[in-house]
Design an enzyme around this catalytic site. Structure first.
Site, PDB file in Angstrom:
ATOM      1  N   GLU A 100       0.804  -1.220   0.000  1.00  0.00           N
ATOM      2  CA  GLU A 100       0.000   0.000   0.000  1.00  0.00           C
ATOM      3  C   GLU A 100       0.845   1.281   0.000  1.00  0.00           C
ATOM      4  O   GLU A 100       0.823   2.063   0.955  1.00  0.00           O
ATOM      5  CB  GLU A 100      -0.999  -0.014   1.149  1.00  0.00           C
ATOM      6  CG  GLU A 100      -2.016  -1.129   0.989  1.00  0.00           C
ATOM      7  CD  GLU A 100      -3.132  -1.113   2.010  1.00  0.00           C
ATOM      8  OE1 GLU A 100      -3.089  -0.315   2.980  1.00  0.00           O
ATOM      9  OE2 GLU A 100      -4.083  -1.904   1.833  1.00  0.00           O
ATOM     10  N   GLU A 130      -4.504  -8.887  -1.373  1.00  0.00           N
ATOM     11  CA  GLU A 130      -5.040  -8.546  -0.054  1.00  0.00           C
ATOM     12  C   GLU A 130      -6.515  -8.212  -0.188  1.00  0.00           C
ATOM     13  O   GLU A 130      -6.917  -7.467  -1.073  1.00  0.00           O
ATOM     14  CB  GLU A 130      -4.293  -7.333   0.519  1.00  0.00           C
ATOM     15  CG  GLU A 130      -4.698  -7.000   1.923  1.00  0.00           C
ATOM     16  CD  GLU A 130      -3.924  -5.811   2.481  1.00  0.00           C
ATOM     17  OE1 GLU A 130      -4.563  -4.963   3.141  1.00  0.00           O
ATOM     18  OE2 GLU A 130      -2.703  -5.741   2.294  1.00  0.00           O
TER      19      GLU A 130
END
Length: 190
Positions: A78, A182
């Protein structure tokens, strides 16, 4: 590591493991802390970026000594969350251009020189960033040759239809796979 050994022993087929970093050590970060908003100090090609790339290799080395190998690593978990993260979250912020340069100048070459056959995944963030992120990173021939695929998260999938992100990216870069890395349910209250 013992749990990984048990899982590997129990599996009827080989398990493909991948690793994704949250943060570099505090001394390498612009805010001097492993938590909160911050980037790697300096710029691609410098001592901080080369050292961070070498951390990936040392990580792979240490696990290999314990008979655990990784199929892939991502350049950063991220990377844009680092701009919006709560103050206690460990993360590093990267723009697409910063990730491209880190891959092209530091991480890609370090992995290629290493004895590990570990593949490199880019993005590892929301698919809302596609195809822009892919255009920036894979549009660079040097970075593209080190990247095997794109890691994607699903939390903001309701905002961008798959045709605008995944399909558009696949059409632009059909030689690079797309992999959801994810996901969870219950992330948002609604």
């Amino acid at each position: 590591i013992p749990l990984l050994h048990r899982a590997l022993a129990m599996s009827k087929r080989p398990l493909l493991l991948f690793a994704s970093p949250w943060t570099a050590p505090a001394w390498m970060r612009s805010n001097g802390d492993v938590r909160g908003k911050g980037t790697l100090k300096g710029h691609a090609g410098d001592k901080y970026h080369k050292t961070w790339a070498n951390y990936f290799i040392k990580f792979l080395d240490e696990y290999a000594k314990r008979n655990v190998t990784f199929w892939a690593v991502t350049a950063q978990n991220e990377p844009l969350a680092g701009l919006f993260t709560p103050p206690q979250a460990p993360t590093i912020a990267f723009t697409a251009a910063q990730q491209r340069d880190f891959i092209a100048q530091d991480l890609g070459p370090a992995l290629a020189r290493s004895p590990h056959r570990t593949q490199l995944l880019m993005l590892d963030d929301q698919r809302i960033h596609l195809p822009h992120w892919a255009k920036v990173v894979l549009g660079n021939a040097t970075a593209a040759r080190y990247v095997a695929g794109l890691a994607v998260h699903w939390y903001l999938d309701a905002i961008v239809p798959p045709g605008c992100s995944l399909e558009a990216t696949h059409k632009l870069f059909p030689d690079h796979f797309l992999l959801y890395t994810e996901a969870c349910t219950g992330f948002f209250m609604f």
